[in-house]
Write an enzyme that holds these catalytic residues in place. Structure first.
Site, PDB file in Angstrom:
ATOM      1  N   TYR B 134       0.756  -1.021   0.122  1.00 25.66           N
ATOM      2  CA  TYR B 134       0.104  -0.039  -0.074  1.00 25.66           C
ATOM      3  C   TYR B 134       0.938   1.243   0.049  1.00 25.66           C
ATOM      4  O   TYR B 134       1.958   1.304   0.467  1.00 25.66           O
ATOM      5  CB  TYR B 134      -0.966   0.080   1.313  1.00 25.66           C
ATOM      6  CG  TYR B 134      -2.068  -0.747   1.300  1.00 25.66           C
ATOM      7  CD1 TYR B 134      -3.293  -0.484   0.926  1.00 25.66           C
ATOM      8  CD2 TYR B 134      -1.806  -2.165   1.717  1.00 25.66           C
ATOM      9  CE1 TYR B 134      -4.433  -1.326   0.825  1.00 25.66           C
ATOM     10  CE2 TYR B 134      -3.001  -3.145   1.844  1.00 25.66           C
ATOM     11  CZ  TYR B 134      -4.431  -2.742   1.294  1.00 25.66           C
ATOM     12  OH  TYR B 134      -5.353  -3.464   1.436  1.00 25.66           O
ATOM     13  N   TYR B 173      -0.740 -10.030   1.059  1.00 23.18           N
ATOM     14  CA  TYR B 173       0.343  -9.408   1.759  1.00 23.18           C
ATOM     15  C   TYR B 173       0.388  -9.632   3.425  1.00 23.18           C
ATOM     16  O   TYR B 173      -0.662 -10.072   3.758  1.00 23.18           O
ATOM     17  CB  TYR B 173       0.224  -7.693   1.535  1.00 23.18           C
ATOM     18  CG  TYR B 173      -0.876  -6.947   2.305  1.00 23.18           C
ATOM     19  CD1 TYR B 173      -1.055  -6.816   3.658  1.00 23.18           C
ATOM     20  CD2 TYR B 173      -2.219  -6.543   1.522  1.00 23.18           C
ATOM     21  CE1 TYR B 173      -2.366  -6.226   4.139  1.00 23.18           C
ATOM     22  CE2 TYR B 173      -3.387  -6.133   1.862  1.00 23.18           C
ATOM     23  CZ  TYR B 173      -3.493  -6.007   3.479  1.00 23.18           C
ATOM     24  OH  TYR B 173      -4.498  -5.676   3.676  1.00 23.18           O
ATOM     25  N   ARG B 183      -3.124 -11.575   4.275  1.00 18.39           N
ATOM     26  CA  ARG B 183      -4.414 -11.178   3.870  1.00 18.39           C
ATOM     27  C   ARG B 183      -4.608 -12.011   2.455  1.00 18.39           C
ATOM     28  O   ARG B 183      -3.906 -11.693   1.420  1.00 18.39           O
ATOM     29  CB  ARG B 183      -4.633  -9.909   3.770  1.00 18.39           C
ATOM     30  CG  ARG B 183      -4.445  -9.170   5.085  1.00 18.39           C
ATOM     31  CD  ARG B 183      -5.935  -9.352   6.047  1.00 18.39           C
ATOM     32  NE  ARG B 183      -6.734  -9.777   5.606  1.00 18.39           N
ATOM     33  CZ  ARG B 183      -7.945  -9.121   5.001  1.00 18.39           C
ATOM     34  NH1 ARG B 183      -7.772  -7.714   5.095  1.00 18.39           N
ATOM     35  NH2 ARG B 183      -9.050  -9.649   4.849  1.00 18.39           N
ATOM     36  N   HIS B 186      -7.510  -8.211  -1.881  1.00 19.45           N
ATOM     37  CA  HIS B 186      -8.672  -7.776  -1.793  1.00 19.45           C
ATOM     38  C   HIS B 186      -8.764  -6.178  -2.219  1.00 19.45           C
ATOM     39  O   HIS B 186      -7.508  -5.577  -2.216  1.00 19.45           O
ATOM     40  CB  HIS B 186      -9.318  -7.781  -0.390  1.00 19.45           C
ATOM     41  CG  HIS B 186      -8.251  -7.367   0.533  1.00 19.45           C
ATOM     42  ND1 HIS B 186      -7.296  -7.920   1.252  1.00 19.45           N
ATOM     43  CD2 HIS B 186      -8.171  -5.937   1.114  1.00 19.45           C
ATOM     44  CE1 HIS B 186      -6.818  -7.021   2.061  1.00 19.45           C
ATOM     45  NE2 HIS B 186      -7.517  -5.916   2.170  1.00 19.45           N
ATOM     46  N   HIS B 188     -10.666  -2.743  -1.345  1.00 17.44           N
ATOM     47  CA  HIS B 188     -11.391  -2.009   0.040  1.00 17.44           C
ATOM     48  C   HIS B 188     -12.784  -1.139  -0.952  1.00 17.44           C
ATOM     49  O   HIS B 188     -12.212  -0.470  -1.812  1.00 17.44           O
ATOM     50  CB  HIS B 188     -10.762  -1.179   0.836  1.00 17.44           C
ATOM     51  CG  HIS B 188      -9.984  -1.822   1.560  1.00 17.44           C
ATOM     52  ND1 HIS B 188     -10.154  -2.151   3.011  1.00 17.44           N
ATOM     53  CD2 HIS B 188      -8.660  -2.086   1.553  1.00 17.44           C
ATOM     54  CE1 HIS B 188      -9.208  -2.918   3.534  1.00 17.44           C
ATOM     55  NE2 HIS B 188      -8.070  -2.743   2.585  1.00 17.44           N
TER      56      HIS B 188
END
Lengths: 192, 268
Positions: B134, B173, B183, B186, B188
């Protein structure tokens, strides 16, 4: 109130906002429903706490409210604040010590005799689904006494929803996700 | 066992994946028994879900208090073309160059619980890049930042509730819930309805992710049908020739209370 009709479709599940919303959801003047220079601007602020009484540094809050006259507005422009248009909605990430601030106006009563309140939504890392609550203004004690939601709560619970007016005119309400002073969070009809 | 020394974190819990998976299984088993005994299926995540350690002190312990929605709760803020530029729905054109990764289109519709399209409303997305990183200072995972990919998009739904984002497929990640926790990939999603009580934030997943069973955030939804609602479908009709693969994902918000309450008032 009559029984709400059954849903035709099953709602999609929520998930936590996670830790990495900070570069995505906040935007310039996101917490300024009105400019600080507005003659009737009011600071709404407080701290978001966890079940140990520790401040939560990674929560995001949104408010939605009527204007000073109690009108529910339908104005675009929340994401591109021009300093003149009141849209009724604001967003803020809490700071490193869990503190949030909105600059807004006192919402008026939407109907004669109704207790004015601001709707609040809480998102946080570790919180698996959003939470809703209300922030009532403290002044109209007669209206507060007649409010159906407040009437259904204990004294201690009621206190978690009514803001305090500070000497400088600010509204203060802390949010406790858990613990002795746990905020009353709300559910509404037609959620499943 | 190989260990990446750069990510060793003293704050990481010592729980193993086996510990976390066993906790998830036992919660799900109790839920299955309750279903068999006639309990209504759950549709939302549990907010009290200990395998997701960060939830322990951050969930209300009391039941949500029922409120009859009134005034402001029956309306939603208005967003529109003034708020969002049309190009903000393409996450691959925000910089000077092309981002690295698998170009995808994710599209679908936003509906309310009555099946009505949610038209002209704001949809926001954010995600990791093709390496699982991110653009956020708190993300210290030693995977490359892509200078051509921020991973943030917005759009306003069309007349039929439709939305479409062009982006790069995010990667899984690591995170610090337990040892060797990852995780599933995905995106958000943040959504508004016609009533502010329909406000929601969720995560869209990709079909067949091998990390589903291991992930305490995804598994905080105890019901398999409900979990499936967060998984997009590969869609050849959204896929475009020599350009991008396509996924379909429809989102259903809770029911509007304004509509039926107004209809009822009209009957007086």
């Amino acid at each position: 109130m009559a029984q709400a009709p059954e849903l035709k479709l099953v709602p999609t599940p929520g998930q936590t906002i996670g830790p990495f919303y900070g570069y995505a959801l906040p935007f310039a003047k996101d917490n300024e429903l009105v400019n600080q220079a507005h003659p009737n601007s009011v600071r709404l602020h407080g701290v978001v706490y966890d079940g140990k009484g520790e401040a939560i540094p990674d929560a995001l809050l949104e408010i939605w409210q009527a204007d000073e006259a109690g009108n529910i507005v339908s104005e675009q422009g929340s994401l591109v604040r021009d300093g003149y248009t009141f849209t009724g909605w604001g967003r803020t990430a809490v700071d490193n010590v869990g503190h949030y601030t909105f600059t807004t106006v006192n919402p008026g009563a939407t109907e004669e005799g109704k207790a004015p309140f601001i709707m609040l939504t809480v998102f946080a890392r570790g919180l698996l689904n959003r939470l809703f609550t209300r922030i009532y203004l403290p002044e109209d004690t007669a209206a507060l006494a007649n409010d159906p939601l407040l009437a259904s709560l204990t004294d201690a619970e009621r206190k978690t929803l009514i803001a305090t007016r500070e000497a400088d005119g600010s509204l203060r309400l802390d949010i406790h996700l858990q613990g002795k002073e746990e905020t009353v969070f709300l559910s509404y009809p037609r959620e499943s | 066992m190989s260990t990446n020394n750069k990510t060793l974190d003293p704050a990481a819990t010592t729980a193993s994946q086996e510990d976390i998976s066993a906790e998830i299984s036992s919660i799900h088993e109790v839920y299955r028994q309750q279903l068999l005994s006639g309990m209504k299926a759950e549709t939302q995540p549990r907010v009290d879900f200990a395998p997701y350690r960060s939830s322990l002190l951050r969930h209300p312990t009391k039941n949500l208090h029922h409120a009859d929605p009134e005034t402001i709760e029956l309306y939603s803020p208005a967003f529109g073309q003034r708020d969002v530029h049309a190009l903000e729905s393409d996450l691959t054109i925000q910089h000077n160059g092309e981002p690295i990764g698998e170009r995808i289109v994710v599209s679908g519709r936003v509906l309310d619980g009555d099946g009505r399209p949610v038209a002209g409303q704001l949809v926001e997305v954010w995600q990791a890049n093709a390496a699982g990183r991110y653009v956020h200072k708190r993300d210290q995972h030693p995977a490359p930042i892509d200078p051509n990919f921020t991973g943030v998009g917005r759009t306003i739904t069309g007349a039929n509730g439709e939305y479409s984002f062009t982006t790069i497929k995010p990667a899984p990640y690591p995170w610090k819930n337990h040892h060797n926790a990852w995780r599933p990939a995905h995106i958000h999603f943040s959504l508004f309805g016609t009533d502010f009580t329909q406000r929601m934030i969720t995560q869209m997943y990709f079909p067949g992710d091998p990390l589903f069973a291991l992930d305490p955030i995804y598994q905080s939804i105890t019901d398999q049908d409900a979990r499936d609602r967060l998984v997009a479908t590969y869609d050849q009709s959204i896929t475009s020739h020599e350009w991008a693969t396509g996924y379909n994902w429809d989102i259903v918000l809770t029911g509007s209370n304004r509509t039926w309450m107004e209809e009822e008032e009209g009957e007086h």
